[in-house]
Design a protein around this motif. Structure first.
Motif, PDB file in Angstrom:
ATOM      1  N   GLU A   1       0.823  -1.213   0.000  1.00 47.46           N
ATOM      2  CA  GLU A   1       0.000   0.000   0.000  1.00 47.46           C
ATOM      3  C   GLU A   1       0.854   1.259   0.000  1.00 47.46           C
ATOM      4  N   GLY A   2       2.177   1.126   0.085  1.00 48.21           N
ATOM      5  CA  GLY A   2       3.060   2.275   0.051  1.00 48.21           C
ATOM      6  C   GLY A   2       3.470   2.804   1.418  1.00 48.21           C
ATOM      7  N   TYR A   3       3.139   2.097   2.498  1.00 47.83           N
ATOM      8  CA  TYR A   3       3.528   2.534   3.847  1.00 47.83           C
ATOM      9  C   TYR A   3       4.904   1.980   4.198  1.00 47.83           C
ATOM     10  N   GLN A   4       5.705   2.768   4.913  1.00 48.30           N
ATOM     11  CA  GLN A   4       6.970   2.271   5.433  1.00 48.30           C
ATOM     12  C   GLN A   4       6.679   1.328   6.590  1.00 48.30           C
ATOM     13  N   LEU A   5       7.541   0.325   6.777  1.00 47.83           N
ATOM     14  CA  LEU A   5       7.387  -0.642   7.857  1.00 47.83           C
ATOM     15  C   LEU A   5       8.560  -0.519   8.813  1.00 47.83           C
ATOM     16  N   ASP A   6       8.266  -0.667  10.123  1.00 51.84           N
ATOM     17  CA  ASP A   6       9.362  -0.660  11.092  1.00 51.84           C
ATOM     18  C   ASP A   6       9.941  -2.064  11.208  1.00 51.84           C
ATOM     19  N   ALA A   7      10.834  -2.276  12.163  1.00 51.99           N
ATOM     20  CA  ALA A   7      11.535  -3.561  12.295  1.00 51.99           C
ATOM     21  C   ALA A   7      10.589  -4.706  12.622  1.00 51.99           C
ATOM     22  N   GLU A   8       9.468  -4.415  13.317  1.00 48.57           N
ATOM     23  CA  GLU A   8       8.510  -5.466  13.669  1.00 48.57           C
ATOM     24  C   GLU A   8       7.455  -5.683  12.595  1.00 48.57           C
ATOM     25  N   GLY A   9       7.456  -4.872  11.534  1.00 50.75           N
ATOM     26  CA  GLY A   9       6.492  -5.044  10.456  1.00 50.75           C
ATOM     27  C   GLY A   9       5.266  -4.176  10.571  1.00 50.75           C
ATOM     28  N   TYR A  10       5.232  -3.228  11.533  1.00 48.18           N
ATOM     29  CA  TYR A  10       4.099  -2.321  11.662  1.00 48.18           C
ATOM     30  C   TYR A  10       4.273  -1.141  10.717  1.00 48.18           C
ATOM     31  N   ARG A  11       3.151  -0.607  10.223  1.00 48.52           N
ATOM     32  CA  ARG A  11       3.197   0.585   9.386  1.00 48.52           C
ATOM     33  C   ARG A  11       3.582   1.791  10.231  1.00 48.52           C
ATOM     34  N   VAL A  12       4.441   2.654   9.671  1.00 47.93           N
ATOM     35  CA  VAL A  12       4.846   3.870  10.372  1.00 47.93           C
ATOM     36  C   VAL A  12       4.651   5.056   9.437  1.00 47.93           C
ATOM     37  N   ASP A  13       4.386   6.242  10.040  1.00 48.07           N
ATOM     38  CA  ASP A  13       4.251   7.452   9.239  1.00 48.07           C
ATOM     39  C   ASP A  13       5.625   8.097   9.049  1.00 48.07           C
ATOM     40  N   LYS A  14       5.646   9.305   8.485  1.00 47.64           N
ATOM     41  CA  LYS A  14       6.911   9.978   8.179  1.00 47.64           C
ATOM     42  C   LYS A  14       7.737  10.293   9.425  1.00 47.64           C
ATOM     43  N   SER A  15       7.066  10.475  10.577  1.00 48.11           N
ATOM     44  CA  SER A  15       7.796  10.788  11.804  1.00 48.11           C
ATOM     45  C   SER A  15       8.218   9.540  12.568  1.00 48.11           C
ATOM     46  N   GLY A  16       7.890   8.361  12.045  1.00 44.15           N
ATOM     47  CA  GLY A  16       8.301   7.121  12.692  1.00 44.15           C
ATOM     48  C   GLY A  16       7.301   6.571  13.692  1.00 44.15           C
ATOM     49  N   GLU A  17       6.127   7.196  13.825  1.00 39.99           N
ATOM     50  CA  GLU A  17       5.086   6.711  14.739  1.00 39.99           C
ATOM     51  C   GLU A  17       4.273   5.621  14.042  1.00 39.99           C
ATOM     52  N   ARG A  18       3.891   4.602  14.798  1.00 39.29           N
ATOM     53  CA  ARG A  18       3.103   3.516  14.225  1.00 39.29           C
ATOM     54  C   ARG A  18       1.705   4.007  13.844  1.00 39.29           C
ATOM     55  N   VAL A  19       1.221   3.522  12.706  1.00 44.40           N
ATOM     56  CA  VAL A  19      -0.076   3.916  12.168  1.00 44.40           C
ATOM     57  C   VAL A  19      -1.076   2.798  12.420  1.00 44.40           C
ATOM     58  N   GLY A  20      -2.254   3.156  12.907  1.00 39.68           N
ATOM     59  CA  GLY A  20      -3.332   2.183  13.041  1.00 39.68           C
ATOM     60  C   GLY A  20      -3.288   1.343  14.293  1.00 39.68           C
ATOM     61  N   ILE A  21      -2.413   1.631  15.238  1.00 45.09           N
ATOM     62  CA  ILE A  21      -2.360   0.868  16.477  1.00 45.09           C
ATOM     63  C   ILE A  21      -3.424   1.430  17.421  1.00 45.09           C
ATOM     64  N   ILE A  22      -4.231   0.563  17.992  1.00 40.88           N
ATOM     65  CA  ILE A  22      -5.300   0.970  18.906  1.00 40.88           C
ATOM     66  C   ILE A  22      -4.937   0.513  20.305  1.00 40.88           C
ATOM     67  N   ASP A  23      -5.008   1.435  21.248  1.00 39.18           N
ATOM     68  CA  ASP A  23      -4.776   1.106  22.647  1.00 39.18           C
ATOM     69  C   ASP A  23      -6.109   0.626  23.218  1.00 39.18           C
ATOM     70  N   VAL A  24      -6.315  -0.691  23.228  1.00 36.26           N
ATOM     71  CA  VAL A  24      -7.606  -1.256  23.608  1.00 36.26           C
ATOM     72  C   VAL A  24      -7.980  -0.919  25.054  1.00 36.26           C
ATOM     73  N   PRO A  25      -7.097  -1.071  26.044  1.00 33.93           N
ATOM     74  CA  PRO A  25      -7.509  -0.722  27.406  1.00 33.93           C
ATOM     75  C   PRO A  25      -7.917   0.745  27.547  1.00 33.93           C
ATOM     76  N   ALA A  26      -7.229   1.654  26.854  1.00 32.09           N
ATOM     77  CA  ALA A  26      -7.609   3.063  26.938  1.00 32.09           C
ATOM     78  C   ALA A  26      -8.920   3.321  26.212  1.00 32.09           C
ATOM     79  N   LYS A  27      -9.159   2.626  25.112  1.00 31.10           N
ATOM     80  CA  LYS A  27     -10.382   2.838  24.332  1.00 31.10           C
ATOM     81  C   LYS A  27     -11.615   2.298  25.050  1.00 31.10           C
ATOM     82  N   THR A  28     -11.469   1.229  25.819  1.00 35.76           N
ATOM     83  CA  THR A  28     -12.617   0.623  26.494  1.00 35.76           C
ATOM     84  C   THR A  28     -12.705   1.000  27.958  1.00 35.76           C
TER      85      THR A  28
END
Length: 146
Positions: free
Chosen positions: A49-76
């Motif tokens: 899809e054109g996203y950069q991946l970090d060492a663990e395989g998660y998508r990251v944005d231009k600043s190096g922050e992971r994209v699409g990660i949801i903090d489930v305990p905080a959300k619920t």
């Protein structure tokens, strides 16, 4: 006579053994699925899809922050609903805490439930369908039809 039968049985068994599996086998080496990511010069991994991946395989944005990660305990946090509320949980030895979600309007009305479902028209209240003209039985067959 017995020797002929024995030879015929041995020939039949040998031909069945030679057949192997009669079903075709897929050739997985003919079509290889594409890799889920590609590696650019410098070791930067990019997914399909054109996203950069970090060492663990998660998508990251231009600043190096992971994209699409949801903090489930905080959300619920503060949500008291529980899908198994009231059911006995054998591993804990008690009933599950929380509340079951309230049903929506008309949920207990049965088949065709929902707003307005209880006011269905009867067949005599339905508008009459106009007849199809020309009626299929009154049309002559096309030219050349037998």
């Amino acid at each position: 006579m017995a020797a002929r039968r024995l030879i015929a049985a041995m020939l039949g068994a040998s031909t069945l053994a030679a057949c192997g599996d009669p079903l075709p086998q897929p050739l997985y080496n003919e079509v290889t699925p594409p890799a889920a990511f590609r590696v650019h010069p410098g070791g930067v991994r990019i997914d399909n899809e054109g996203y950069q991946l970090d060492a663990e395989g998660y998508r990251v944005d231009k600043s190096g922050e992971r994209v699409g990660i949801i903090d489930v305990p905080a959300k619920t946090a503060g949500d008291g609903s529980n899908a198994v509320a009231g059911y006995y949980i054998s591993t804990t030895g008690q009933n599950a805490p929380g509340r079951v979600a309230a049903p929506s309007e008309g949920a207990g009305a049965g088949v065709g439930a929902g707003p307005g479902a209880m006011n269905l028209p009867t067949p005599s209240q339905m508008p009459q369908q106009a007849p199809i003209t020309p009626a299929p039985g009154n049309v002559p067959p096309p030219a050349g039809y037998r």
